[in-house]
Design an enzyme around this catalytic site. Sequence first.
Site, PDB file in Angstrom:
ATOM      1  CG  ASP A   1       9.816  -3.406  -4.756  1.00 57.50           C
ATOM      2  OD1 ASP A   1       8.712  -3.338  -4.246  1.00 57.50           O
ATOM      3  OD2 ASP A   1      10.611  -4.360  -4.581  1.00 57.50           O
TER       4      ASP A   1
ATOM      5  CG  ASP B   1       7.919   1.906  -0.467  1.00 58.55           C
ATOM      6  OD1 ASP B   1       8.308   0.870   0.109  1.00 58.55           O
ATOM      7  OD2 ASP B   1       6.919   1.951  -1.231  1.00 58.55           O
TER       8      ASP B   1
ATOM      9  CB  CYS C   1       1.767  22.845   6.184  1.00 55.37           C
ATOM     10  SG  CYS C   1       2.593  22.047   4.793  1.00 55.37           S
TER      11      CYS C   1
ATOM     12  CB  CYS D   1       3.858  22.512   1.510  1.00 54.38           C
ATOM     13  SG  CYS D   1       2.102  22.656   1.194  1.00 54.38           S
TER      14      CYS D   1
ATOM     15  CB  CYS E   1       0.174  25.296   3.396  1.00 55.12           C
ATOM     16  SG  CYS E   1      -0.592  23.684   3.563  1.00 55.12           S
TER      17      CYS E   1
ATOM     18  CG  HIS F   1      -0.484  19.467   2.112  1.00 54.87           C
ATOM     19  ND1 HIS F   1       0.021  20.328   3.062  1.00 54.87           N
ATOM     20  CD2 HIS F   1      -1.156  18.511   2.784  1.00 54.87           C
ATOM     21  CE1 HIS F   1      -0.345  19.931   4.262  1.00 54.87           C
ATOM     22  NE2 HIS F   1      -1.059  18.825   4.129  1.00 54.87           N
TER      23      HIS F   1
HETATM   24  C1  BPQ Z   1       0.083  -3.709   0.349  1.00 60.82           C
HETATM   25  C2  BPQ Z   1       1.208  -2.686   0.525  1.00 60.82           C
HETATM   26  C3  BPQ Z   1       1.815  -2.310  -0.811  1.00 60.82           C
HETATM   27  C4  BPQ Z   1       0.729  -1.462   1.290  1.00 60.82           C
HETATM   28  O1  BPQ Z   1       2.255  -3.243   1.371  1.00 60.82           O
HETATM   29  C5  BPQ Z   1       2.891  -4.388   1.048  1.00 60.82           C
HETATM   30  O2  BPQ Z   1       2.535  -5.111   0.156  1.00 60.82           O
HETATM   31  N1  BPQ Z   1       3.969  -4.597   1.832  1.00 60.82           N
HETATM   32  C6  BPQ Z   1       5.018  -5.502   1.391  1.00 60.82           C
HETATM   33  C7  BPQ Z   1       5.768  -4.992   0.232  1.00 60.82           C
HETATM   34  C8  BPQ Z   1       5.615  -3.746  -0.362  1.00 60.82           C
HETATM   35  N2  BPQ Z   1       6.500  -3.645  -1.399  1.00 60.82           N
HETATM   36  C9  BPQ Z   1       7.223  -4.811  -1.492  1.00 60.82           C
HETATM   37  N3  BPQ Z   1       8.188  -5.137  -2.371  1.00 60.82           N
HETATM   38  C10 BPQ Z   1       8.770  -6.366  -2.270  1.00 60.82           C
HETATM   39  N4  BPQ Z   1       9.735  -6.709  -3.148  1.00 60.82           N
HETATM   40  N5  BPQ Z   1       8.394  -7.259  -1.302  1.00 60.82           N
HETATM   41  C11 BPQ Z   1       7.414  -6.972  -0.372  1.00 60.82           C
HETATM   42  O3  BPQ Z   1       7.106  -7.796   0.492  1.00 60.82           O
HETATM   43  C12 BPQ Z   1       6.806  -5.687  -0.479  1.00 60.82           C
HETATM   44 ZN    ZN Z   2       1.037  22.129   3.135  1.00 64.95          ZN
END
Ligand code: BPQ
Ligand code: ZN
Length: 372
Positions: free
Chosen positions: A93, A267, A305, A307, A310, A336
């Site tokens: 990211d 993710d 499960c 895993c 488990c 798990h």
């Molecule tokens: C609060 C949580 C993390 C659950 O979700 C978000 O913030 N969701 C949005 C998000 C997660 N990861 C990202 N990376 C980038 N570049 N841009 C984003 O908008 C997001």
């Molecule tokens: Zn399990």
Amino acid sequence: MAIRYELIKTCKQSGARLGRLHTPHGVIETPIFMPVGTQATVKAMTPEELKDMNAQIILSNTYHLYLRPGHKLIEKAGGLHKFMNWDRPILTDSGGFQVFSLGPLRKIREEGVEFRSHLDGSKHFISPEIAVEIQNSLGSDIMMAFDECAPYPADYDYVKNSLERTTRWAKRCKDAHKNTDQQALFGIIQGGMYKDLRKQSAEEIIGLDFPGYSVGGLSVGEPKDIMYDVLEYTTPLMPKDKPRYLMGVGSPDDLIEGVIRGIDMFDCVLPSRIGRNGTAMTSRGKVVIKNASHTESFEPLDTECGCYTCKNYSKAYLRHLFKANEILGLRLLTNHNLHFLLNLMEEVRQAIREDRLLDYRKDFFEKYGYNL
Ligand SMILES: CC(C)(C)OC(=O)NCc1c[nH]c2nc(N)[nH]c(=O)c12
Ligand SMILES: [Zn+2]
């Protein structure tokens, strides 16, 4: 070409898709859940344990690795795959989101973002070009453009200005990205909860032509039905022949609802984070292991499960580990929970193959205790 997406089948019951994402470090069957390894480790798990549960790709993070241990050090170590002993695909990211949520005292300018490290308060600056340079040093298979994840709630004008800057930043990321045959750069669609802004962001980002796209700015605290509504509206605007990644999403219901609305990649830190805090996701809903009711439960967390946890340990033992603050407890519950979500996605892929995803959702929700 760094990645190639193969659309294998579109579900007859919904907008779900079955696909294969070919990368330099292996093929990924989609829809897929990606365990999060923010600081070059999926917390408490070894790469072998991740492979045993069939984790196909993991996430790591530009912002964190830039601050510590530094992307130049990782480059010297031979790149992130070698540094963390993970030879399967890695998605990094861009840090955009983390700068806005983690870095205190940040200042957003057209050029980039000034922020103070959440580790020691030192001053830093990340621009689209720097975010690309860091990810080039890390050598991830999939890189994310540098974006602003608008906070929620946020007013219309703020979100519009923010998405337009995110588009300008995406163009600068694309111009700065040189090794396009080794690393794929994905664009990020923003636009908050406003449908016309989502459309504008989708058109602008897709107009820049990336090999894959993510939907950012969701799962930021909005009600689930708003998230599902924005997805319902946004994914059809995205190319069918490229992967669609919903960032930060990973509870069981959100994964299934996201797949039904055409998402291929997810993710979320949720499974590992709640696992370390003693909460397990099971086919019959959540289990809080420290609950006294499990003191003499000598059966596994989840009889359905397969895993490692488990197969070998009882709830009574897991409860003991958490009461005694034993590290093995964190490891076993993380194992798990990650296995549970990865297995859920395998069952979802199978349901798409057999055109019965909506039936699968109904059965899963009833057992888990969700109301449809
Ligand atoms: C609060 C949580 C993390 C659950 O979700 C978000 O913030 N969701 C949005 C998000 C997660 N990861 C990202 N990376 C980038 N570049 N841009 C984003 O908008 C997001
Ligand atoms: Zn399990």
